[in-house]
Design a protein around this motif. Structure first.
Motif, PDB file in Angstrom:
ATOM      1  N   ARG A  89       0.819  -1.206   0.000  1.00  0.00           N
ATOM      2  CA  ARG A  89       0.000   0.000   0.000  1.00  0.00           C
ATOM      3  C   ARG A  89       0.853   1.257   0.000  1.00  0.00           C
ATOM      4  NH1 ARG A  89      -5.151   0.125   0.969  1.00  0.00           N
ATOM      5  NH2 ARG A  89      -4.939   2.174   1.965  1.00  0.00           N
ATOM      6  N   SER A  90       2.064   1.131   0.517  1.00  0.00           N
ATOM      7  CA  SER A  90       2.946   2.296   0.587  1.00  0.00           C
ATOM      8  C   SER A  90       3.367   2.800  -0.790  1.00  0.00           C
ATOM      9  CB  SER A  90       4.198   1.969   1.409  1.00  0.00           C
ATOM     10  OG  SER A  90       4.845   0.803   0.913  1.00  0.00           O
ATOM     11  N   ILE A  91       3.033   2.052  -1.850  1.00  0.00           N
ATOM     12  CA  ILE A  91       3.327   2.536  -3.209  1.00  0.00           C
ATOM     13  C   ILE A  91       2.611   3.860  -3.455  1.00  0.00           C
ATOM     14  CG2 ILE A  91       1.406   1.392  -4.397  1.00  0.00           C
ATOM     15  CD1 ILE A  91       4.987   1.420  -5.707  1.00  0.00           C
ATOM     16  N   GLY A  92       1.506   4.071  -2.750  1.00  0.00           N
ATOM     17  CA  GLY A  92       0.740   5.300  -2.917  1.00  0.00           C
ATOM     18  C   GLY A  92       1.414   6.533  -2.356  1.00  0.00           C
ATOM     19  N   LEU A  93       2.523   6.352  -1.635  1.00  0.00           N
ATOM     20  CA  LEU A  93       3.262   7.485  -1.084  1.00  0.00           C
ATOM     21  C   LEU A  93       4.150   8.166  -2.129  1.00  0.00           C
ATOM     22  CD1 LEU A  93       4.386   5.927   2.326  1.00  0.00           C
ATOM     23  CD2 LEU A  93       2.537   7.565   1.941  1.00  0.00           C
ATOM     24  N   LEU A  94       4.420   7.460  -3.214  1.00  0.00           N
ATOM     25  CA  LEU A  94       5.332   7.990  -4.237  1.00  0.00           C
ATOM     26  C   LEU A  94       4.547   8.878  -5.202  1.00  0.00           C
ATOM     27  CD1 LEU A  94       7.367   4.722  -4.910  1.00  0.00           C
ATOM     28  CD2 LEU A  94       7.818   6.542  -3.252  1.00  0.00           C
ATOM     29  N   LYS A  95       4.125  10.024  -4.717  1.00  0.00           N
ATOM     30  CA  LYS A  95       3.178  10.879  -5.436  1.00  0.00           C
ATOM     31  C   LYS A  95       3.779  11.583  -6.643  1.00  0.00           C
ATOM     32  CE  LYS A  95       0.336  11.561  -1.346  1.00  0.00           C
ATOM     33  NZ  LYS A  95      -0.301  12.529  -0.422  1.00  0.00           N
ATOM     34  N   GLU A  96       5.110  11.491  -6.807  1.00  0.00           N
ATOM     35  CA  GLU A  96       5.738  12.121  -7.961  1.00  0.00           C
ATOM     36  C   GLU A  96       5.902  11.159  -9.134  1.00  0.00           C
ATOM     37  OE1 GLU A  96       6.314  15.333  -8.105  1.00  0.00           O
ATOM     38  OE2 GLU A  96       5.548  15.542  -6.065  1.00  0.00           O
ATOM     39  N   LEU A  97       5.443   9.915  -8.948  1.00  0.00           N
ATOM     40  CA  LEU A  97       5.619   8.911 -10.006  1.00  0.00           C
ATOM     41  C   LEU A  97       4.850   9.289 -11.269  1.00  0.00           C
ATOM     42  CD1 LEU A  97       5.490   5.338  -8.418  1.00  0.00           C
ATOM     43  CD2 LEU A  97       7.423   6.447  -9.539  1.00  0.00           C
ATOM     44  N   HIS A  98       5.524   9.136 -12.403  1.00  0.00           N
ATOM     45  CA  HIS A  98       4.888   9.316 -13.704  1.00  0.00           C
ATOM     46  C   HIS A  98       4.750   7.970 -14.420  1.00  0.00           C
ATOM     47  CE1 HIS A  98       5.062  13.815 -14.081  1.00  0.00           C
ATOM     48  NE2 HIS A  98       5.907  13.617 -13.079  1.00  0.00           N
TER      49      HIS A  98
END
Length: 208
Positions: free
Chosen positions: A44-53
């Motif tokens: 779920r912590s993948i959602g913390l990478l808010k700069e991902l394109h």
């Protein structure tokens, strides 16, 4: 760099071995784990990478649900989770990713409603094929044939079509009834007054 540029770690599995990725940069714009034989659930912590394109998790052995936290990746433009063993309902939170131009969910075990946003409608059928039970306005007829719409949804569509057919017949009957009544009335009048016409014709023949 100070800690302000880092987020919590991600824990993944590779060939049964737990692997922890620590001190992940906030400013990452692309993550590509394609074909690494990674196992387990997508954290779920993948959602913390808010700069991902760009996020590519394809051709691994991920299981479980697609985390709804992916809906936090507002800058995401490309998402590929194909060729895994993901299951469960399609996360509706992905429908809010307005920049998502490319996506691939094919060859998993996903089910449920696919969001109806423009970004989903623009995808090819190949982006969803190989999943059992996906449906929604984003999938045209050809897509539904390839994806294998679940029996319950097919039954709903069949029932809806049957209801429309019944309504059409009812409308046709309602439209025909006044015509039938009018025709019967005219016929009754003609039959009722026929003797009088015959008598008038007889009198005219006598006069001639």
């Amino acid at each position: 760099m100070g800690d302000v540029y880092y987020y919590d770690s991600l824990v993944l599995m590779d060939k049964g071995v737990v692997m922890e990725l620590v001190r992940i940069l906030k400013i990452y714009t692309a993550l590509d784990f394609w074909r690494n034989k990674l196992e387990g659930k997508i954290p779920r912590s993948i959602g913390l990478l808010k700069e991902l394109h760009v996020l590519n998790l394809s051709n691994n052995a991920f299981t479980g649900h697609i985390p709804s936290s992916m809906g936090n990746l507002r800058a995401l433009e490309s998402l590929d989770v194909s060729q895994n063993q993901l299951s469960g309902e399609f996360p509706q939170e992905l429908g809010s990713l307005s920049y998502l131009a490319y996506m691939n969910f094919s060859h998993n075990q996903l089910a449920g409603l696919v969001p109806g946003g423009t970004q989903f409608r623009r995808q090819n059928c190949s982006s969803f094929e190989g999943n059992k039970g996906l449906f929604g306005p984003s999938l045209d007829e050809d897509c539904r044939d390839n994806i294998h719409t679940p029996a319950s949804h097919k039954q709903y569509e069949t029932t809806e079509e049957s209801d429309e057919e019944v309504l059409s017949w009812i409308a046709a009957v309602i439209g025909a009834v006044p015509g039938v009544i009018f025709g019967l009335t005219i016929g009754y009048i003609l039959v009722s007054y026929r003797p009088e016409w015959r008598f008038i014709t007889y009198l005219k023949n006598l006069e001639d």
